[in-house]
Design a protein around this motif. Structure first.
Motif, PDB file in Angstrom:
ATOM      1  N   THR A 344      -1.658  13.153 -38.276  1.00  0.00           N
ATOM      2  CA  THR A 344      -1.787  12.590 -36.931  1.00  0.00           C
ATOM      3  C   THR A 344      -0.989  13.371 -35.897  1.00  0.00           C
ATOM      4  OG1 THR A 344       0.021  11.046 -37.440  1.00  0.00           O
ATOM      5  CG2 THR A 344      -2.232  10.258 -37.752  1.00  0.00           C
ATOM      6  N   ARG A 345      -0.100  14.271 -36.354  1.00  0.00           N
ATOM      7  CA  ARG A 345       0.682  15.039 -35.381  1.00  0.00           C
ATOM      8  C   ARG A 345      -0.153  16.116 -34.703  1.00  0.00           C
ATOM      9  NH1 ARG A 345       2.788  17.111 -40.396  1.00  0.00           N
ATOM     10  NH2 ARG A 345       2.555  19.363 -40.618  1.00  0.00           N
ATOM     11  N   PRO A 399      -0.321   8.211 -28.287  1.00  0.00           N
ATOM     12  CA  PRO A 399       0.838   7.987 -27.401  1.00  0.00           C
ATOM     13  C   PRO A 399       1.667   6.769 -27.791  1.00  0.00           C
ATOM     14  CG  PRO A 399      -1.173   7.267 -26.309  1.00  0.00           C
ATOM     15  CD  PRO A 399      -1.589   7.938 -27.584  1.00  0.00           C
ATOM     16  N   LEU A 400       1.087   5.860 -28.580  1.00  0.00           N
ATOM     17  CA  LEU A 400       1.824   4.667 -28.975  1.00  0.00           C
ATOM     18  C   LEU A 400       2.924   4.989 -29.984  1.00  0.00           C
ATOM     19  CD1 LEU A 400       1.970   1.578 -28.673  1.00  0.00           C
ATOM     20  CD2 LEU A 400       0.390   1.399 -30.599  1.00  0.00           C
ATOM     21  N   ILE A 401       2.701   6.003 -30.801  1.00  0.00           N
ATOM     22  CA  ILE A 401       3.676   6.356 -31.834  1.00  0.00           C
ATOM     23  C   ILE A 401       5.030   6.749 -31.239  1.00  0.00           C
ATOM     24  CG2 ILE A 401       4.183   8.046 -33.644  1.00  0.00           C
ATOM     25  CD1 ILE A 401       1.192   7.948 -34.365  1.00  0.00           C
ATOM     26  N   PRO A 402       5.094   7.636 -30.235  1.00  0.00           N
ATOM     27  CA  PRO A 402       6.405   7.936 -29.628  1.00  0.00           C
ATOM     28  C   PRO A 402       7.044   6.719 -28.969  1.00  0.00           C
ATOM     29  CG  PRO A 402       4.798   9.624 -29.051  1.00  0.00           C
ATOM     30  CD  PRO A 402       4.039   8.512 -29.690  1.00  0.00           C
ATOM     31  N   ILE A 414       5.219  13.633 -35.259  1.00  0.00           N
ATOM     32  CA  ILE A 414       5.115  14.289 -33.953  1.00  0.00           C
ATOM     33  C   ILE A 414       6.499  14.739 -33.485  1.00  0.00           C
ATOM     34  CG2 ILE A 414       4.465  13.950 -31.543  1.00  0.00           C
ATOM     35  CD1 ILE A 414       2.445  11.871 -32.486  1.00  0.00           C
ATOM     36  N   THR A 415       7.495  13.878 -33.636  1.00  0.00           N
ATOM     37  CA  THR A 415       8.862  14.229 -33.257  1.00  0.00           C
ATOM     38  C   THR A 415       9.424  15.306 -34.173  1.00  0.00           C
ATOM     39  OG1 THR A 415       9.268  12.021 -32.370  1.00  0.00           O
ATOM     40  CG2 THR A 415      11.195  13.311 -32.956  1.00  0.00           C
ATOM     41  N   ALA A 459       7.172  16.509 -46.871  1.00  0.00           N
ATOM     42  CA  ALA A 459       7.548  17.922 -46.803  1.00  0.00           C
ATOM     43  C   ALA A 459       8.063  18.311 -45.421  1.00  0.00           C
ATOM     44  CB  ALA A 459       6.357  18.794 -47.193  1.00  0.00           C
ATOM     45  N   LEU A 460       7.431  17.787 -44.384  1.00  0.00           N
ATOM     46  CA  LEU A 460       7.862  18.125 -43.030  1.00  0.00           C
ATOM     47  C   LEU A 460       9.260  17.586 -42.754  1.00  0.00           C
ATOM     48  CD1 LEU A 460       7.309  19.258 -40.198  1.00  0.00           C
ATOM     49  CD2 LEU A 460       6.198  17.076 -39.639  1.00  0.00           C
ATOM     50  N   LEU A 461       9.535  16.390 -43.212  1.00  0.00           N
ATOM     51  CA  LEU A 461      10.842  15.787 -42.978  1.00  0.00           C
ATOM     52  C   LEU A 461      11.949  16.594 -43.641  1.00  0.00           C
ATOM     53  CD1 LEU A 461      12.703  13.497 -42.040  1.00  0.00           C
ATOM     54  CD2 LEU A 461      12.067  12.240 -44.112  1.00  0.00           C
TER      55      LEU A 461
END
Length: 648
Positions: A344-345, A399-402, A414-415, A459-461
């Motif tokens: 979703t990012r 936009p709701l996720i941030p 995304i962050t 993995a991204l984290l």
């Protein structure tokens, strides 16, 4: 988990359940609705002769009733009355809405039979009584209009609304004979009801079914009993959710913010469903239920997103007038939203996800409509537009996720993508003051990322966590071997001071991370990547000088805590393995394997993984990946003729 935390979680669940119970549609409690849509009355181009195949009470739509009302309005507007000639034009819109939907007059003896079929314009429609305006509700609406928009006296209002409101959907017992035979065969008694000809009703037989008077039927029609039933359904759903979270995600249960985030979806969509059910112009399929699993999956595991979505749809299913088609369609859309392997990012992946979810809902609804055979092409076209609009609303998840991150303190992919930036001020400072540490961090991130992918961790984290885990070394970079160029400052200080300098990079890194506003989930990598291990080298030197000091060991241990998540464990192993591999004289596959195994054995003996959620199978899978990757990094190059022997 403390008793206080368990009580706090239970209170939040109870409050959310009571809010849902409080906003249950009055229509379900009172068994009727004043405002509903015709979504439960799909039409079929069926000949009225097909009525005999279904044992339902049959009503007929009388278009001449509204014609007579229109004629009355024209006379009033022309001045046939002493009253004002303005209000007939003003009330015409309301009357059109009432008569277009239909004003149904249900005999008291038929209130228990809410499913009906209606003959209208040569077609037969099947559905629910609540899909029309009940006569008394239509009267109330017109009364309210007169009281709000005119200064007429109570007697005048009474006279006019009686003239303007007449049922245009009435029972026809001739066509209802199959229904009468059916209920007679099932042991119901019948009675006689007088239906006058001047009601505008068709000539019908006078036999209608008497409302059952057994204790069970009286119990079902009791308002308070129905209310308690809906409260029970609500509490049972929340009890299931509470037990699932308590046993599978205890960190959510004892964190009121995270728990409020989960429960908020039930309160929000419970309210939205209630509002939509009362506004006939809004289709419930416009509500983007699939946005819930999309957002929840960004912060938690897939299984939690699925459970939350299924329970949410089950709650919505008894708040609506729709049947299993709604429940089946929305649950399937949620499963597609969760199980589709997309990131979703990335906008492109997110658009694909929304497309798959929307297409699934649309195709599923069309198939169910074909199987049901009770819809027209016109109603299906309207429903197609509803699904398309729902897909557009699903885009709000991005936009709701941030926004959710800011409110509830989460960190989304995304962050994380934004944080993995070599131009970040902390990383730029690290590259200038401790370039060797930066290269080490990038290498550790690569190892941990591959290991995380192998066991299904984030993995991204772990990659982002590795980038920042050693930022505290910028304070005293020369005390770390990867940054030393000339001399070793440890030679000038005692072992305890050296250990303090080494350990300080953890506390200093946390301070810098907080100052820079890094999320807590990233700061946790800084505090846990050494756990509570010993600064072994300097501890051994100090032990030689003070062999009988029992407090010596604590002074040489990192403050911790120990790693808890899989990602934190992977970073700890990758960090130690990458640093230690640089000390190998001949880093071949065997030596690297032995080195990593010894590191793992020491960590396990020191109980560094005792608080983590990683399994032994996942641990050894990740270690194998790290071994292979280090072997590939330190591979032996072929020696060409005339080339000096080397192993870069």
């Amino acid at each position: 988990m403390t008793r206080k935390e368990r009580i706090q979680g239970g209170i939040l669940f109870f409050i959310a359940a009571m809010i849902i119970a409080a906003i249950l549609p009055r229509a379900f409690i009172q068994h009727t609705k004043a405002l509903t849509s015709d979504r439960d009355l799909p039409t079929a181009n069926t000949n009225p002769s097909e009525i005999s195949k279904s044992p339902l009470p049959t009503y007929v739509y009388l278009s001449q009733v509204y014609d007579s009302v229109q004629a009355l309005l024209v006379r009033l507007a022309a001045g046939d009355s002493t009253h004002t000639t303005v209000w007939p034009y003003q009330i015409e819109g309301l009357l059109f809405q009432l008569y277009q939907r239909g004003i149904i007059d249900v005999p008291d003896s038929l209130r228990a039979f809410s499913r009906i079929q209606l003959v209208r314009d040569g077609s037969v429609v099947k559905g629910h009584i609540d899909s029309f305006y009940l006569y008394r509700h239509a009267v109330d609406l017109v009364k309210l209009w007169f009281q709000t928009n005119t200064t007429a006296e109570k007697e005048e209002i009474s006279r006019w609304f009686r003239a303007l409101i007449r049922p245009n959907i009435v029972l026809d017992t001739v066509l209802s004979r199959p229904f009468l035979h059916y209920v007679h065969a099932n042991g119901h008694k019948s009675t006689q009801v007088r239906i006058s000809a001047d009601d505008g009703r068709s000539p019908v037989l006078q036999d209608v079914v008497k409302e059952p008077q057994g204790w069970w039927d009286r119990l079902r029609q009791n308002t308070w009993v129905r209310l308690l039933g809906y409260v029970f359904l609500t509490l049972s759903l929340f009890l299931i959710l509470a037990l699932y979270i308590y046993f599978n995600f205890p960190q959510i249960y004892h964190n009121w913010r995270e728990l409020a985030f989960i429960l908020l979806w039930f309160v929000l969509f419970g309210y939205l469903v209630t509002v939509v059910e009362r506004v006939p112009q809004i289709d419930i399929y416009l509500l983007p239920f699939a946005i819930v699993p999309i957002v929840v999956k960004n912060f938690y595991e897939t299984r939690l997103a699925i459970v939350v979505h299924v329970l949410l749809i089950l709650m919505a299913s008894y708040l609506t007038s729709l049947g299993y088609e709604f429940t089946y369609t929305e649950i399937l859309m949620g499963f597609i939203a969760v199980l589709t392997p997309t990131e979703t990012r990335h906008w492109s992946s997110f658009f694909k996800l929304v497309f798959y979810v929307t297409l699934t809902g649309l195709v599923t609804h069309i198939v169910l409509s074909i199987v049901g055979s009770e819809t027209t092409a016109k109603s299906e076209v309207q429903r197609v537009f509803s699904f398309i609009l729902q897909g557009i609303l699903l885009l709000l998840a991005y936009p709701l996720i941030p926004l959710v991150e800011r409110i509830f303190g989460y960190t989304s992919s995304i962050t994380l993508v934004d944080l993995y930036d070599l131009n970040h001020p902390l990383i730029r400072e690290l590259s200038l003051r401790a370039p060797g540490t930066l290269q080490h961090s990038l290498q550790v991130g690569h190892l941990a990322e591959l290991a995380a992918e192998a066991i299904g961790a984030n993995a991204l984290l772990v990659k982002v966590g590795a980038l920042y885990h050693d930022i505290g070394k910028v304070k005293n970079p020369e005390y770390f071997i990867e940054n030393q160029q000339e001399g070793n400052p440890h030679e000038a200080v005692d072992p305890l001071e050296s250990a303090k300098k080494i350990i300080e990079h953890v506390t200093e890194g946390v301070r810098m991370a907080k100052q820079a506003g890094l999320p807590k989930i990233i700061r946790d990598f800084i505090t846990t990547h050494h756990g509570t291990t010993l600064v072994e080298y300097f501890y051994r030197k100090a032990l030689e000088q003070n062999p009988n000091d029992p407090t010596l060991e604590m002074a040489f241990r990192y403050p911790g805590p120990r790693p808890r998540t899989k990602e934190q464990v992977l970073l700890m192993i990758a960090d130690s393995a990458e640093a230690a591999s640089r000390s190998l004289d001949k880093p071949d596959a065997q030596s690297i394997s032995n080195l990593v195994d010894s590191i793992l054995q020491k960590k396990m003996e020191d109980e560094q993984f005792s608080e983590s959620e990683i399994s032994f199978r996942e641990l050894y899978t990740a270690v194998d990946v790290i071994k292979r990757t280090l072997t590939n990094i330190y591979h032996v190059r072929l020696k060409y003729p005339g080339q000096p022997s080397e192993n870069p």
